[in-house]
Design a protein around this motif. Structure first.
Motif, PDB file in Angstrom:
ATOM      1  N   ILE A  83      67.882 -46.431  20.856  1.00  0.00           N
ATOM      2  CA  ILE A  83      69.041 -46.078  20.041  1.00  0.00           C
ATOM      3  C   ILE A  83      69.010 -46.897  18.752  1.00  0.00           C
ATOM      4  N   THR A  84      69.253 -46.242  17.617  1.00  0.00           N
ATOM      5  CA  THR A  84      69.199 -46.937  16.336  1.00  0.00           C
ATOM      6  C   THR A  84      70.005 -46.155  15.313  1.00  0.00           C
ATOM      7  N   SER A  85      69.783 -46.438  14.042  1.00  0.00           N
ATOM      8  CA  SER A  85      70.364 -45.671  12.932  1.00  0.00           C
ATOM      9  C   SER A  85      69.391 -45.772  11.763  1.00  0.00           C
ATOM     10  N   TYR A  86      69.529 -44.886  10.794  1.00  0.00           N
ATOM     11  CA  TYR A  86      68.638 -44.924   9.632  1.00  0.00           C
ATOM     12  C   TYR A  86      68.816 -46.232   8.864  1.00  0.00           C
ATOM     13  N   GLU A  87      70.065 -46.668   8.764  1.00  0.00           N
ATOM     14  CA  GLU A  87      70.345 -47.904   8.033  1.00  0.00           C
ATOM     15  C   GLU A  87      69.724 -49.117   8.736  1.00  0.00           C
ATOM     16  N   ARG A  88      69.817 -49.132  10.071  1.00  0.00           N
ATOM     17  CA  ARG A  88      69.250 -50.248  10.826  1.00  0.00           C
ATOM     18  C   ARG A  88      67.728 -50.267  10.695  1.00  0.00           C
ATOM     19  N   LEU A  89      67.105 -49.095  10.773  1.00  0.00           N
ATOM     20  CA  LEU A  89      65.654 -49.019  10.612  1.00  0.00           C
ATOM     21  C   LEU A  89      65.227 -49.499   9.231  1.00  0.00           C
ATOM     22  N   SER A 114      66.063 -43.963   2.146  1.00  0.00           N
ATOM     23  CA  SER A 114      65.381 -42.734   1.725  1.00  0.00           C
ATOM     24  C   SER A 114      63.950 -42.682   2.233  1.00  0.00           C
ATOM     25  N   LYS A 115      63.240 -43.808   2.134  1.00  0.00           N
ATOM     26  CA  LYS A 115      61.851 -43.858   2.600  1.00  0.00           C
ATOM     27  C   LYS A 115      61.779 -43.743   4.120  1.00  0.00           C
ATOM     28  N   VAL A 116      62.751 -44.317   4.804  1.00  0.00           N
ATOM     29  CA  VAL A 116      62.805 -44.199   6.265  1.00  0.00           C
ATOM     30  C   VAL A 116      63.012 -42.741   6.659  1.00  0.00           C
ATOM     31  N   ARG A 117      63.940 -42.063   5.979  1.00  0.00           N
ATOM     32  CA  ARG A 117      64.198 -40.647   6.279  1.00  0.00           C
ATOM     33  C   ARG A 117      62.955 -39.806   6.050  1.00  0.00           C
ATOM     34  N   THR A 118      62.254 -40.041   4.941  1.00  0.00           N
ATOM     35  CA  THR A 118      61.044 -39.274   4.636  1.00  0.00           C
ATOM     36  C   THR A 118      59.969 -39.512   5.689  1.00  0.00           C
ATOM     37  N   ALA A 119      59.770 -40.779   6.072  1.00  0.00           N
ATOM     38  CA  ALA A 119      58.762 -41.114   7.084  1.00  0.00           C
ATOM     39  C   ALA A 119      59.113 -40.469   8.424  1.00  0.00           C
ATOM     40  N   LEU A 120      60.376 -40.551   8.830  1.00  0.00           N
ATOM     41  CA  LEU A 120      60.796 -39.956  10.101  1.00  0.00           C
ATOM     42  C   LEU A 120      60.648 -38.434  10.070  1.00  0.00           C
ATOM     43  N   SER A 121      60.914 -37.845   8.914  1.00  0.00           N
ATOM     44  CA  SER A 121      60.775 -36.395   8.781  1.00  0.00           C
ATOM     45  C   SER A 121      59.326 -35.967   8.990  1.00  0.00           C
ATOM     46  N   LYS A 122      58.400 -36.703   8.403  1.00  0.00           N
ATOM     47  CA  LYS A 122      56.966 -36.414   8.585  1.00  0.00           C
ATOM     48  C   LYS A 122      56.588 -36.529  10.057  1.00  0.00           C
ATOM     49  N   LEU A 123      57.019 -37.612  10.681  1.00  0.00           N
ATOM     50  CA  LEU A 123      56.657 -37.871  12.072  1.00  0.00           C
ATOM     51  C   LEU A 123      57.275 -36.843  13.013  1.00  0.00           C
ATOM     52  N   GLU A 124      58.484 -36.399  12.682  1.00  0.00           N
ATOM     53  CA  GLU A 124      59.134 -35.386  13.522  1.00  0.00           C
ATOM     54  C   GLU A 124      58.474 -34.024  13.346  1.00  0.00           C
ATOM     55  N   LEU A 125      58.101 -33.675  12.119  1.00  0.00           N
ATOM     56  CA  LEU A 125      57.463 -32.385  11.855  1.00  0.00           C
ATOM     57  C   LEU A 125      56.149 -32.235  12.628  1.00  0.00           C
ATOM     58  N   THR A 126      55.458 -33.343  12.817  1.00  0.00           N
ATOM     59  CA  THR A 126      54.172 -33.306  13.509  1.00  0.00           C
ATOM     60  C   THR A 126      54.286 -33.733  14.974  1.00  0.00           C
ATOM     61  N   SER A 127      55.514 -33.803  15.468  1.00  0.00           N
ATOM     62  CA  SER A 127      55.796 -34.072  16.891  1.00  0.00           C
ATOM     63  C   SER A 127      55.371 -35.461  17.354  1.00  0.00           C
ATOM     64  N   VAL A 130      66.731 -51.777   7.399  1.00  0.00           N
ATOM     65  CA  VAL A 130      66.813 -53.240   7.398  1.00  0.00           C
ATOM     66  C   VAL A 130      65.642 -53.841   8.166  1.00  0.00           C
ATOM     67  N   GLU A 131      65.327 -53.283   9.325  1.00  0.00           N
ATOM     68  CA  GLU A 131      64.288 -53.846  10.191  1.00  0.00           C
ATOM     69  C   GLU A 131      62.886 -53.670   9.617  1.00  0.00           C
ATOM     70  N   THR A 132      62.658 -52.608   8.863  1.00  0.00           N
ATOM     71  CA  THR A 132      61.315 -52.350   8.319  1.00  0.00           C
ATOM     72  C   THR A 132      61.150 -52.808   6.876  1.00  0.00           C
ATOM     73  N   GLY A 133      62.276 -53.114   6.215  1.00  0.00           N
ATOM     74  CA  GLY A 133      62.196 -53.527   4.822  1.00  0.00           C
ATOM     75  C   GLY A 133      62.030 -52.362   3.865  1.00  0.00           C
ATOM     76  N   LEU A 134      62.219 -51.132   4.356  1.00  0.00           N
ATOM     77  CA  LEU A 134      62.124 -49.939   3.517  1.00  0.00           C
ATOM     78  C   LEU A 134      63.524 -49.479   3.105  1.00  0.00           C
ATOM     79  N   THR A 135      63.583 -48.602   2.120  1.00  0.00           N
ATOM     80  CA  THR A 135      64.874 -48.019   1.761  1.00  0.00           C
ATOM     81  C   THR A 135      65.235 -46.946   2.782  1.00  0.00           C
ATOM     82  N   VAL A 160      56.821 -47.213  10.066  1.00  0.00           N
ATOM     83  CA  VAL A 160      57.985 -46.778  10.841  1.00  0.00           C
ATOM     84  C   VAL A 160      57.578 -46.429  12.269  1.00  0.00           C
ATOM     85  N   PHE A 161      56.436 -45.742  12.420  1.00  0.00           N
ATOM     86  CA  PHE A 161      55.995 -45.349  13.763  1.00  0.00           C
ATOM     87  C   PHE A 161      55.642 -46.570  14.606  1.00  0.00           C
TER      88      PHE A 161
END
Length: 228
Positions: free
Chosen positions: A53-59, A68-81, A61-66, A27-28
């Motif tokens: 500009i994007t959306s969770y759904e678009r990400l 839910s997995k996109v949200r989890t990955a983004l949450s990790k990346l946001e928590l660590t700045s 589709v573009e990454t081939g992840l669900t 995702v990163f």
């Protein structure tokens, strides 16, 4: 952003804390490619360098992840700045605050022999000049991001993402495996050589059933003795 050209990553990225997390890393890297490398406008909104500009759904589709997995990955990346995320009812804006810590070179045009040689020279020179400062920055970032509070939040989120388990099971599992050592630097699960959360949860649930079964059997025996 155009679909032609390329970006060059600094080699020190292999020391980045999320490099071995396949979903977070994917995702990163996708965000690195998607962000603007100059200020632009989108529907009257200024989208600056290092943002898109994007959306969770678009990400997803573009990454081939669900999603839910996109949200989890983004949450990790946001928590660590590593990323900053701004969500509205219409869109999600993602930015990379420290873009230059990861990207060494950006080229928008087609790659020919001359430009490739020139870019390689610039990259080698920049890498030599910045490798030490990058390594220092990575060490500082790792120290900050390895803060036990952040790690505990991430672990809790990972555990509670398995919503097919009872909430009480998840809570007791998390409380046990997040217990800190004496010097408050590691959680119990971090001392394990192998730790797959779903596998451990299944074993935990089975142990709970065994305990309940034994308790019920013991209660029945005690009740029978009283009746006798």
């Amino acid at each position: 952003m155009t679909n032609s050209g390329f970006i060059m990553l600094l080699r020190g990225i292999v020391d980045w804390e999320w490099y071995t997390d396949l979903n977070a890393c994917k995702v990163f890297f996708h965000c690195l490619i998607k962000v603007n490398y100059s200020d632009k406008k989108w529907q009257g909104i200024v989208v600056r360098k290092g943002e898109f500009i994007t959306s969770y759904e678009r990400l997803a589709v573009e990454t081939g992840l669900t999603v839910s997995k996109v949200r989890t990955a983004l949450s990790k990346l946001e928590l660590t700045s590593a990323l900053a995320i701004e969500t509205t009812t219409s869109y999600t804006k993602i930015s990379i605050p420290n873009l230059n810590d990861f990207v060494a070179e950006v080229n928008y045009g087609n790659i020919d022999n001359q430009s490739s040689t020139q870019n390689s020279i610039r990259f080698d020179n920049r890498l030599a000049n910045e490798s030490q400062s990058f390594n220092n920055q990575i060490a500082t970032t790792n120290n900050k991001n390895n803060n036990i509070i952040n790690r505990k939040k991430i672990f809790r989120e990972q555990v509670f993402s398995f919503s097919n388990f009872n909430i009480k099971t998840l809570e007791s599992f998390f409380n046990y495996w997040s217990e800190l050592n004496s010097d408050k630097t590691k959680m119990r699960f971090e001392k394990e050589q192998f730790f797959e959360i779903e596998t451990r949860l299944n074993k935990w649930k089975e142990n709970e059933r065994t305990t309940i079964s034994r308790y019920n059997q013991k209660t029945e025996l005690q009740t029978n003795r009283k009746l006798a």
